[in-house]
Design a protein around this motif. Structure first.
Motif, short mmCIF file in Angstrom:
data_model
loop_
_atom_site.label_atom_id
_atom_site.label_comp_id
_atom_site.label_asym_id
_atom_site.label_seq_id
_atom_site.Cartn_x
_atom_site.Cartn_y
_atom_site.Cartn_z
N ASP A 61 0.84 -1.20 0.00
CA ASP A 61 0.00 0.00 0.00
C ASP A 61 0.87 1.24 0.00
O ASP A 61 1.95 1.26 0.60
CB ASP A 61 -0.91 0.02 1.23
N LEU A 62 0.39 2.28 -0.65
CA LEU A 62 1.05 3.58 -0.64
C LEU A 62 0.18 4.55 0.14
O LEU A 62 -1.04 4.58 -0.04
CB LEU A 62 1.23 4.13 -2.06
N GLN A 63 0.82 5.34 0.98
CA GLN A 63 0.12 6.33 1.78
C GLN A 63 0.59 7.72 1.41
O GLN A 63 1.79 7.97 1.29
CB GLN A 63 0.36 6.11 3.27
N SER A 64 -0.36 8.59 1.20
CA SER A 64 -0.09 10.01 0.99
C SER A 64 -1.04 10.76 1.91
O SER A 64 -2.25 10.85 1.62
CB SER A 64 -0.31 10.40 -0.46
N GLY A 65 -0.52 11.25 3.03
CA GLY A 65 -1.39 11.90 4.01
C GLY A 65 -2.38 10.90 4.57
O GLY A 65 -2.00 9.84 5.06
N LYS A 66 -3.67 11.19 4.43
CA LYS A 66 -4.70 10.29 4.94
C LYS A 66 -5.20 9.29 3.90
O LYS A 66 -6.07 8.48 4.18
CB LYS A 66 -5.88 11.09 5.50
N SER B 211 -3.58 8.31 -8.74
CA SER B 211 -4.61 9.10 -8.05
C SER B 211 -4.01 9.91 -6.90
O SER B 211 -4.67 10.78 -6.35
CB SER B 211 -5.73 8.19 -7.52
N LEU B 212 -2.76 9.62 -6.54
CA LEU B 212 -2.09 10.34 -5.46
C LEU B 212 -1.34 11.55 -6.00
O LEU B 212 -1.02 11.62 -7.19
CB LEU B 212 -1.10 9.41 -4.75
N ASP B 213 -1.03 12.48 -5.11
CA ASP B 213 -0.21 13.64 -5.47
C ASP B 213 1.25 13.18 -5.44
O ASP B 213 1.85 13.09 -4.37
CB ASP B 213 -0.45 14.77 -4.48
N LEU B 214 1.80 12.88 -6.59
CA LEU B 214 3.15 12.33 -6.69
C LEU B 214 4.25 13.36 -6.45
O LEU B 214 5.42 13.00 -6.41
CB LEU B 214 3.34 11.64 -8.04
N SER B 215 3.86 14.61 -6.26
CA SER B 215 4.87 15.63 -5.95
C SER B 215 5.19 15.66 -4.46
O SER B 215 6.15 16.29 -4.04
CB SER B 215 4.38 17.02 -6.39
N LYS B 216 4.40 14.94 -3.65
CA LYS B 216 4.61 14.87 -2.21
C LYS B 216 5.21 13.52 -1.84
O LYS B 216 5.06 12.55 -2.57
CB LYS B 216 3.28 15.06 -1.47
#
Length: 67
Positions: free
Chosen positions: A19-24, A37-42
């Motif tokens: 799993d990949l997590q970006s924030g929540k 679907s994630l913000d790949l800049s973060k």
């Protein structure tokens, strides 16, 4: 886009959940659509369902940035 595709293909080689997590937000790292679907800049956090931390670090060395 090439990095996301390479990362996705590496994840698919593992038999465990990835799993990949970006924030929540969490997405299946084996899903290319989920990754995009994630913000790949973060920064992202990989949660691999394995105890073999060394193998994960070696496999994803090009993507790891220690903070």
């Amino acid at each position: 886009m090439q990095d996301a595709d390479k990362f996705n293909k590496l994840c698919s080689k593992f038999d465990c959940d990835m799993d990949l997590q970006s924030g929540k937000y969490y997405v299946d790292a084996k899903s290319i659509m989920g990754i995009f679907s994630l913000d790949l800049s973060k920064p992202l956090v990989l949660d691999a369902g394995t105890d073999d931390e060394q193998k994960i670090k070696e496999t994803f060395a090009d993507f790891i940035r220690e903070e």
